[in-house]
Design an enzyme around this catalytic site. Structure first.
Site, PDB file in Angstrom:
ATOM      1  N   HIS A  61     -67.814 125.758 -41.869  1.00 11.13           N
ATOM      2  CA  HIS A  61     -66.397 126.082 -41.988  1.00 11.13           C
ATOM      3  C   HIS A  61     -65.958 126.198 -43.448  1.00 11.13           C
ATOM      4  CE1 HIS A  61     -61.989 125.163 -41.590  1.00 11.13           C
ATOM      5  NE2 HIS A  61     -62.113 125.874 -40.483  1.00 11.13           N
ATOM      6  N   SER A  97     -56.752 127.996 -40.306  1.00 14.63           N
ATOM      7  CA  SER A  97     -57.750 127.594 -41.300  1.00 14.63           C
ATOM      8  C   SER A  97     -58.159 128.771 -42.170  1.00 14.63           C
ATOM      9  CB  SER A  97     -59.004 127.033 -40.612  1.00 14.63           C
ATOM     10  OG  SER A  97     -58.794 125.726 -40.164  1.00 14.63           O
ATOM     11  N   ASP A 138     -63.214 120.327 -47.337  1.00 17.19           N
ATOM     12  CA  ASP A 138     -63.594 120.884 -46.043  1.00 17.19           C
ATOM     13  C   ASP A 138     -64.947 120.297 -45.656  1.00 17.19           C
ATOM     14  OD1 ASP A 138     -64.068 123.031 -43.897  1.00 17.19           O
ATOM     15  OD2 ASP A 138     -62.193 123.724 -44.784  1.00 17.19           O
TER      16      ASP A 138
END
Length: 585
Positions: free
Chosen positions: A193, A409, A154
């Site tokens: 994220h 996600s 990520d």
């Protein structure tokens, strides 16, 4: 049989004999056709003349070879071709060159496929989500992911986060980290994220509570004692390249034994541009699958997109289109611990997969306004300050430990954590056995129709609980842990391919690239379609079949992560997702 040989043979199945030279030319033509279509405006026809050196811009390409090449072979494609990186184990090279030089390289008989190094992008309340998928019961019985490594590929992971420490709150559970975004020097997780995703999969809720005081309620993730391997493949904008993601996947494979990596989480994706058999991202996740690692991928956030006239069908992103991985769509937990009132998130991408038409997603998990560890100092924290969940005051300082985001996600790491719990209980499980058990034990009781009205436009979006929207159903961790049934160790849980014939839809056991393994479902379903996918499957009437479906030219190559109250798909006008509107939370 090797991939390029398989393709050549299929292409050569005519009434006439095809010479080896002609077969090689067909491979070259196929590559060139794909490149011309994708890079129109950057390339000229091979018959139009080569022109002046430097006429076309240089960019990076992924070149898949049958056998590892040498640098001289690459340079023969043009004096300016530059080898950036060579993965000898996978016979894949990253080459910087012009599109015309890529066309020359396509004539090399050792070249299997060439594709641009495309952009890849990162794609609710965890206390409710944990209870909704029966994770709290798993924790009560001691399942916490201990001894299992989860690789988070990520935007990085902030190992200093309280809830990513061990049970003593003295040592980080981020046991390894590496940066593959070499073009942008920065700290760990400038976007935020990856840290949020890691917290969903493996936050412990203990250390935030300890720091904030006795009255503060920490929010644990699914596998709160799993080890975290942070492989940074996305930059501070949440954007990466195929090559950075592939490098991270291959590193996870190499480190599997060292850090007991049994799960890879990919909460990212991009538009499907070719069959999974050629897509370099899909080939990379299959290497991990073959190495015995469960690969979990977000389905994508494009379920409301109608640029193809499919009402969101066939919008699964790559590498979620690969039939060997577990592809996860998003549900709304409705801020209750019960599944009975949950609804499908209308932004969740739907199958079948573009080009290959495999049944996806495989599974659903909570993905609406999911709380997880706060990505301090990140882009997302600065851009969406209202997404912070206020903490208690301790010594006059507010410790704000949690932050909410929405999207598939967020749903993917819920399943990654669940896979870690299954592997903690039985480390002998294969990736296919984990996938099959999660799918079979998933809840089939999903509301047949979910809707959401955009408060900005007044437009209502709908999601029907059919095979291509919810797959095998809604994750139930305790049901999966309680099950002792498992498929044979040599059987494949490859997702079936959907074929439309005579007005009916059939699921086909497509044995491509299964290394001789038998497939557990399809036309000869061992467990039965009604068991795996439920008895109330409603088939969508607006699914477009065939490979002629193409993405709208207005759609950005890649997808933007869903965060907070905004869902953005490509370059189209964003879909407002107001927190004051019941339904899409």
């Amino acid at each position: 049989m090797k991939r390029y040989q398989t393709r050549n043979i299929l292409m050569a199945m005519t009434l006439f004999a095809v010479t080896p030279g002609a077969m090689a030319q067909k491979v070259s033509d196929e590559i060139l056709s794909s490149l011309r279509e994708e890079l129109s405006g950057k390339m000229v026809s091979r018959t139009a003349g080569i022109g002046r050196s430097g006429e076309l811009p240089e960019e990076e390409f992924l070149v898949q070879y049958e056998n590892p090449p040498d640098e001289d072979a690459i340079r023969r494609s043009g004096s300016r071709a530059l080898l950036i990186r060579l993965h000898r184990e996978t016979s894949t090279a990253v080459v910087r060159m012009t599109a015309r030089e890529a066309m020359r390289l396509a004539d090399d008989p050792n070249v299997v496929y060439i594709s641009p190094d495309r952009e890849v992008r990162s794609s609710g309340k965890l206390d409710y989500s944990l209870a909704t998928v029966n994770g709290t019961k798993a924790h009560d019985y001691g399942y916490d992911g201990r001894g299992i490594g989860i690789a988070i590929i990520d935007s990085g992971v902030d190992g200093g986060q309280y809830d990513l420490q061990d049970a003593s709150c003295a040592k980080s559970r981020v046991v390894y980290k590496e940066d593959f975004v070499t073009w942008e020097p920065s700290g760990w997780d400038g976007y935020g994220h990856g840290t949020h995703v890691a917290g969903i999969a493996a936050g412990n809720g203990i250390c935030s509570a300890q720091r904030n005081g006795a009255n503060y309620e920490g929010l644990p993730g699914i596998a709160p004692q799993a080890s975290i391997i942070a492989l940074r493949a996305l930059d501070s904008r949440g954007v990466g390249r195929d090559s950075s993601v592939i490098a991270a996947i291959d590193r996870a494979i190499a480190l599997k034994s060292t850090y007991r990596i049994r799960v890879i989480n990919l909460s990212l994706g991009r538009v499907v541009k070719e069959s999974f058999t050629k897509d370099p991202l899909c080939q990379a996740v299959e290497r991990a699958w073959k190495a015995g690692i469960v690969v979990v991928v977000a389905a994508g956030n494009n379920g409301r997109d109608n640029s193809m006239g499919t009402y969101g069908y066939s919008t699964i992103t790559s590498p979620g289109n690969d039939p060997f991985v577990i592809t996860v769509g998003a549900m709304r937990d409705m801020k209750t611990a019960s599944k009975s009132d949950d609804r499908i998130a209308t932004f969740s991408s739907k199958g079948p997969t573009l080009i290959d038409q495999y049944v996806k997603p495989d599974l659903m998990a909570p993905g609406g306004e999911i709380n997880s560890v706060k990505p301090w100092g990140s882009y997302l924290q600065g851009a969406y300050p209202s997404n912070t969940i206020p903490g208690d005051w301790a010594a006059g300082v507010p410790y704000e430990s949690y932050f909410f985001l929405s999207g598939t996600s967020m749903a993917a790491p819920v399943v990654s954590g669940a896979a870690a719990l299954l592997l903690q209980k039985d480390s002998s499980l294969t990736p296919d056995q984990v996938k099959a058990r999660l799918m079979k034990t998933a809840s089939k009781s999903i509301a047949p129709l979910s809707t959401w009205k955009d408060p900005a436009t007044g437009k209502t979006y709908a999601a029907v609980a059919d095979l291509f929207t919810v797959g095998a159903g809604y994750l139930d961790i305790w049901a999966a842990l309680s099950s002792t049934e498992k498929i044979g160790s040599t059987q494949s849980a490859k997702s079936p391919r959907a074929v439309r014939k005579d007005g009916a839809i059939t699921l086909v056991n497509d044995a491509t690239n299964t290394s001789g393994q038998s497939v557990v479902w399809g036309t000869n379903v061992i467990w039965g379609t009604n068991v795996v996918w439920g008895t109330n499957v409603i088939w969508g009437t607006n699914v477009i079949w065939g490979t002629s479906v193409v993405w709208s030219t207005s759609v950005l190559q890649g997808y933007n992560v869903i965060w907070g109250t905004n869902v953005i798909w490509g370059t189209a006008a964003p879909f407002a997702e107001s927190t004051s509107v019941a339904g899409e939370k």
